[in-house]
Design a protein around this motif. Structure first.
Motif, short mmCIF file in Angstrom:
data_model
loop_
_atom_site.label_atom_id
_atom_site.label_comp_id
_atom_site.label_asym_id
_atom_site.label_seq_id
_atom_site.Cartn_x
_atom_site.Cartn_y
_atom_site.Cartn_z
N UNK A 205 6.53 6.66 4.74
CA UNK A 205 5.51 5.91 5.48
C UNK A 205 5.79 4.41 5.40
N UNK A 206 5.30 3.70 6.40
CA UNK A 206 5.50 2.25 6.45
C UNK A 206 4.17 1.54 6.65
N UNK A 207 4.02 0.41 5.99
CA UNK A 207 2.84 -0.44 6.15
C UNK A 207 3.34 -1.85 6.43
N UNK A 208 2.78 -2.48 7.45
CA UNK A 208 3.26 -3.81 7.81
C UNK A 208 2.14 -4.85 7.74
N UNK A 209 2.55 -6.07 7.43
CA UNK A 209 1.67 -7.23 7.41
C UNK A 209 2.32 -8.30 8.29
N UNK B 259 6.72 -15.47 14.89
CA UNK B 259 5.95 -14.63 13.97
C UNK B 259 6.91 -13.98 12.98
N UNK B 260 6.34 -13.46 11.91
CA UNK B 260 7.16 -12.72 10.95
C UNK B 260 6.34 -11.59 10.35
N UNK B 261 7.05 -10.58 9.87
CA UNK B 261 6.38 -9.37 9.40
C UNK B 261 7.01 -8.89 8.10
N UNK B 262 6.14 -8.54 7.15
CA UNK B 262 6.56 -7.81 5.95
C UNK B 262 6.37 -6.32 6.25
N UNK B 263 7.42 -5.56 6.16
CA UNK B 263 7.30 -4.11 6.35
C UNK B 263 7.66 -3.40 5.04
N UNK B 264 6.69 -2.68 4.50
CA UNK B 264 6.86 -1.97 3.24
C UNK B 264 7.17 -0.50 3.53
N UNK B 265 8.35 -0.08 3.12
CA UNK B 265 8.72 1.32 3.28
C UNK B 265 8.44 2.06 1.98
N UNK B 266 7.61 3.10 2.07
CA UNK B 266 7.24 3.86 0.88
C UNK B 266 8.27 4.96 0.61
N UNK B 267 8.22 5.49 -0.59
CA UNK B 267 9.16 6.55 -0.98
C UNK B 267 8.95 7.82 -0.16
N UNK B 268 7.74 8.00 0.39
CA UNK B 268 7.47 9.18 1.22
C UNK B 268 7.83 8.96 2.69
#
Length: 286
Positions: free
Chosen positions: A222-226, A211-220
């Motif tokens: 917080x993190x959102x993953x796909x 599997x693989x994951x995109x993890x988006x780290x926001x400037x505040x």
């Protein structure tokens, strides 16, 4: 004893083959319908004949036929409905510019839905195997309760999803109706992490899958993953479009290195799916 053991193996083989045929029937065509009843069903019945060690009487034939049809058609159909529910959400909410659509905004939502579905299937199995009068009103009530609960859960979480849009950034819609958009300028960095996911294979074991994951780290912070499983050309192309958009937005992007175990399953799945490794290696910087 040997005949009984062989019979059980044939029964299991017939059911597995039958379930596989049912799954392929909806995607590959009517050919698998004939395989279901010309190969899987005789295999199942031969196993029953060896298991009980005597000629199958009319009553037994009807009973075993009913069990085979319900196990190989009803149970897979429930899972197919659940799968098509996710596809319907995609078709309903996806709009032009979406690079990636994920039918739940949280892994917990997906897990609850999966557990409810498994509980519903497991509660139905005794009825299928031992007759619909088995378990009395208590089991029937449990099945109806789980059915209503599962249907209600799917209805309530209909608006729950998250997506990646090429212009808007990350779109998150929660089941209670709140929608949030994280524009690209609010994304500080992104990391692509390949890993081995232990996916439930059956009641007693878990099956490792790549599997693989995109993890988006926001400037505040917080993190959102796909997350994505199953190596395929389609999944690679979708992931590549997201990667290219991240680079286009000049967002720092890193790709995690695979450890030995991850590399093993990665290479194994490439071989099993007969995929050209070059574009995948390029994507994962191998």
């Amino acid at each position: 004893m040997l005949k009984k053991g062989i019979g059980i193996l044939l029964i299991a083989g017939g059911i597995i083959f039958g379930v596989t045929c049912t799954g392929l029937l909806f995607t590959e065509g009517i050919f698998y319908f004939f395989l279901l009843f010309l190969l899987a069903f005789p295999l199942f019945m031969a196993g029953q004949w060896l298991r009980i060690g005597q000629t199958l009487r009319k009553q037994s034939l009807v009973k075993f036929t009913s069990i085979f049809v319900q196990v190989t058609l009803l149970i897979p159909s429930i899972f197919l409905v659940f799968n098509n529910y996710a596809k319907l959400k995609n078709e309903t909410f996806a709009r032009e510019g979406f690079l990636w659509f994920q039918p739940t905004s949280s892994p917990t939502i997906g897990l609850i839905g999966t557990l409810l579905l498994i509980a519903l299937v497991l509660s139905i199995m005794p009825k299928i195997l031992f007759g619909w009068t088995h378990g009395g009103k208590q089991l029937t009530g449990l099945i109806l309760s789980l059915f209503v609960l599962t249907a209600a859960f799917l209805f309530i979480t209909w608006n729950d999803y998250q997506a990646i849009h090429e212009e808007e950034g990350i779109v998150v819609s929660t089941w209670w109706g709140k929608q949030q958009t994280v524009d690209w300028s609010s994304v500080e960095s992104v990391e692509i992490t390949p890993y081995v996911l232990k996916r439930v294979a059956n009641k007693y074991s878990k099956e490792p899958v790549f599997a693989w994951m995109f993890e988006f780290k926001q400037t505040n912070g917080d993190r959102i993953s796909f997350k994505r499983t199953d190596l395929s050309t389609y999944n690679l192309e979708q992931s590549q479009r997201v990667k290219e958009q991240i680079e286009k937005e000049n967002i720092p992007l890193s790709v995690g290195q695979m450890d030995e175990a991850t590399t093993k399953w990665y290479e194994l799945e490439l071989q099993m799916e007969n995929l050209n490794p070059d574009p995948f290696n390029e994507f994962f910087n191998k």
